[in-house]
Design a protein around this motif. Structure first.
Motif, PDB file in Angstrom:
ATOM      1  N   PRO A 167      -1.169 -48.279  48.139  1.00 31.94           N
ATOM      2  CA  PRO A 167      -1.689 -46.966  48.555  1.00 31.94           C
ATOM      3  C   PRO A 167      -0.945 -46.369  49.746  1.00 31.94           C
ATOM      4  O   PRO A 167      -0.708 -45.155  49.783  1.00 31.94           O
ATOM      5  N   VAL A 168      -0.584 -47.201  50.720  1.00 27.21           N
ATOM      6  CA  VAL A 168       0.116 -46.697  51.904  1.00 27.21           C
ATOM      7  C   VAL A 168       1.478 -46.128  51.516  1.00 27.21           C
ATOM      8  O   VAL A 168       1.873 -45.041  51.946  1.00 27.21           O
ATOM      9  N   LEU A 169       2.204 -46.870  50.663  1.00 21.46           N
ATOM     10  CA  LEU A 169       3.520 -46.406  50.216  1.00 21.46           C
ATOM     11  C   LEU A 169       3.398 -45.126  49.402  1.00 21.46           C
ATOM     12  O   LEU A 169       4.216 -44.203  49.543  1.00 21.46           O
ATOM     13  N   GLU A 170       2.379 -45.060  48.536  1.00 20.84           N
ATOM     14  CA  GLU A 170       2.192 -43.867  47.709  1.00 20.84           C
ATOM     15  C   GLU A 170       1.870 -42.648  48.573  1.00 20.84           C
ATOM     16  O   GLU A 170       2.340 -41.541  48.294  1.00 20.84           O
ATOM     17  N   MET A 171       1.073 -42.818  49.614  1.00 19.22           N
ATOM     18  CA  MET A 171       0.755 -41.701  50.500  1.00 19.22           C
ATOM     19  C   MET A 171       1.999 -41.237  51.250  1.00 19.22           C
ATOM     20  O   MET A 171       2.186 -40.042  51.484  1.00 19.22           O
ATOM     21  N   THR A 172       2.856 -42.196  51.622  1.00 14.17           N
ATOM     22  CA  THR A 172       4.119 -41.835  52.270  1.00 14.17           C
ATOM     23  C   THR A 172       4.993 -41.027  51.323  1.00 14.17           C
ATOM     24  O   THR A 172       5.604 -40.024  51.718  1.00 14.17           O
ATOM     25  N   ARG A 173       5.039 -41.450  50.069  1.00 13.68           N
ATOM     26  CA  ARG A 173       5.800 -40.702  49.064  1.00 13.68           C
ATOM     27  C   ARG A 173       5.212 -39.312  48.856  1.00 13.68           C
ATOM     28  O   ARG A 173       5.936 -38.334  48.666  1.00 13.68           O
ATOM     29  N   LEU A 174       3.884 -39.230  48.897  1.00 10.78           N
ATOM     30  CA  LEU A 174       3.217 -37.946  48.710  1.00 10.78           C
ATOM     31  C   LEU A 174       3.625 -36.954  49.795  1.00 10.78           C
ATOM     32  O   LEU A 174       3.909 -35.777  49.513  1.00 10.78           O
ATOM     33  N   ILE A 175       3.670 -37.426  51.031  1.00  6.01           N
ATOM     34  CA  ILE A 175       4.086 -36.560  52.143  1.00  6.01           C
ATOM     35  C   ILE A 175       5.539 -36.134  51.974  1.00  6.01           C
ATOM     36  O   ILE A 175       5.886 -34.954  52.190  1.00  6.01           O
ATOM     37  N   SER A 176       6.388 -37.059  51.561  1.00  6.61           N
ATOM     38  CA  SER A 176       7.812 -36.747  51.378  1.00  6.61           C
ATOM     39  C   SER A 176       8.011 -35.709  50.278  1.00  6.61           C
ATOM     40  O   SER A 176       8.838 -34.796  50.412  1.00  6.61           O
ATOM     41  N   VAL A 177       7.246 -35.846  49.185  1.00  2.35           N
ATOM     42  CA  VAL A 177       7.359 -34.890  48.078  1.00  2.35           C
ATOM     43  C   VAL A 177       6.919 -33.499  48.525  1.00  2.35           C
ATOM     44  O   VAL A 177       7.553 -32.489  48.202  1.00  2.35           O
ATOM     45  N   HIS A 178       5.834 -33.424  49.294  1.00  4.38           N
ATOM     46  CA  HIS A 178       5.358 -32.135  49.795  1.00  4.38           C
ATOM     47  C   HIS A 178       6.421 -31.473  50.685  1.00  4.38           C
ATOM     48  O   HIS A 178       6.674 -30.259  50.582  1.00  4.38           O
ATOM     49  N   ARG A 179       7.041 -32.260  51.555  1.00  6.47           N
ATOM     50  CA  ARG A 179       8.069 -31.716  52.439  1.00  6.47           C
ATOM     51  C   ARG A 179       9.286 -31.236  51.649  1.00  6.47           C
ATOM     52  O   ARG A 179       9.846 -30.170  51.936  1.00  6.47           O
ATOM     53  N   ALA A 180       9.679 -32.029  50.650  1.00  6.95           N
ATOM     54  CA  ALA A 180      10.822 -31.639  49.826  1.00  6.95           C
ATOM     55  C   ALA A 180      10.520 -30.357  49.050  1.00  6.95           C
ATOM     56  O   ALA A 180      11.377 -29.484  48.902  1.00  6.95           O
ATOM     57  N   PHE A 181       9.282 -30.254  48.540  1.00  2.00           N
ATOM     58  CA  PHE A 181       8.890 -29.064  47.793  1.00  2.00           C
ATOM     59  C   PHE A 181       8.947 -27.825  48.686  1.00  2.00           C
ATOM     60  O   PHE A 181       9.443 -26.764  48.282  1.00  2.00           O
ATOM     61  N   ASN A 234      11.613 -22.782  50.505  1.00  2.00           N
ATOM     62  CA  ASN A 234      12.275 -21.985  51.553  1.00  2.00           C
ATOM     63  C   ASN A 234      13.699 -21.644  51.158  1.00  2.00           C
ATOM     64  O   ASN A 234      14.175 -20.527  51.423  1.00  2.00           O
ATOM     65  N   SER A 235      14.386 -22.587  50.520  1.00  2.00           N
ATOM     66  CA  SER A 235      15.759 -22.347  50.092  1.00  2.00           C
ATOM     67  C   SER A 235      15.817 -21.253  49.028  1.00  2.00           C
ATOM     68  O   SER A 235      16.701 -20.381  49.059  1.00  2.00           O
TER      69      SER A 235
END
Length: 243
Positions: free
Chosen positions: A205-219, A224-225
């Motif tokens: 769960p901790v790793l998945e939440m980290t991935r979730l934050i990264s995906v949101h930032r990338a999106f 913006n681009s």
């Protein structure tokens, strides 16, 4: 329209697919035997221009697959619980179809039928439902799946190997259906079941939440681009129209 917009949109579609799989994994992080869903991405090159010989790379929407990594074992001391160990699967029957699962939580009916907690029959190596003595006392389940009551054998839980290159389709009861036939396990030196334990989901769960934050930032970064690219295009159109 500039190719950068198309590239950005393809990236958003890929990230949306990843976001959905992460959310599904997090929601099932406490589901026994659940297999995490992953996404494999690739790039697609546009046709190369004869003049420039440049190609534009686009991200595909992604191809999902189920992870086969093992989950953590939890001790329950319930004699009807088994944790599957190694690269094998238990077999159950769902709507007349053989399904494979790592959820080893079972129960016995009044008639002695061995079922999952959801009521699906547990199968032996031959694909037949297992029935034990309802008045025979607590069953003992050996590493190879053999079930005994008071020293008398009443069948064995079937353990099956699924080819590494087989595509797995998700099914109920944390189950999967492979696109190639599974084979009964014959060698139990590296595989088996452990009575009184349950395998948890292979989701961190901790790793998945980290991935979730990264995906949101990338999106957000891609959005913006795209906005900047569209703004540049609009300003160029205005400039050309003015001249």
């Amino acid at each position: 329209m500039q190719s950068g917009v198309y590239v950005g949109v393809s990236g958003q579609i890929a990230l949306q697919e990843r976001l959905e799989t992460i959310a599904h994994n997090v929601a099932n992080s406490s589901t026994a035997g659940f297999r995490a869903e992953e996404v494999k991405f690739a790039t697609v090159l546009s046709n190369v221009s004869r003049e420039s010989r440049d190609a534009t790379a686009f991200a595909t929407s992604g191809q999902t697959f189920l992870s086969r990594d093992s989950g953590a074992l939890v001790r329950t001391d319930n004699q009807f619980d088994v944790a599957v160990q190694g690269n094998v699967w238990m077999s159950i029957e769902i709507n007349g179809q053989q399904v494979y699962t790592r959820d080893g939580r079972m129960r016995m009916t009044d008639n002695g039928d061995l079922q999952t907690l959801n009521g699906y029959p547990v199968l032996d190596a031959g694909g037949a439902p297992i029935t034990i003595n309802p008045k025979g006392g607590t069953p003992e389940i050996a590493r190879d799946g053999t079930i005994t009551q008071n020293g008398r054998q009443f069948g064995a839980i079937g353990l099956f190997r699924i080819a590494e290159d087989a595509k797995l389709i998700r099914a109920p009861n944390s189950g999967v259906i492979p696109n190639t036939p599974a084979e009964p396990a014959l060698d139990f030196s590296n595989v088996g079941v452990l009575q009184g334990y349950v395998e948890r989901a292979n989701v961190n769960p901790v790793l998945e939440m980290t991935r979730l934050i990264s995906v949101h930032r990338a999106f957000d970064a891609i959005t913006n681009s795209i906005d900047k690219t569209e703004k540049t295009l609009q300003e160029a159109i205005k400039t050309l129209a003015g001249t």
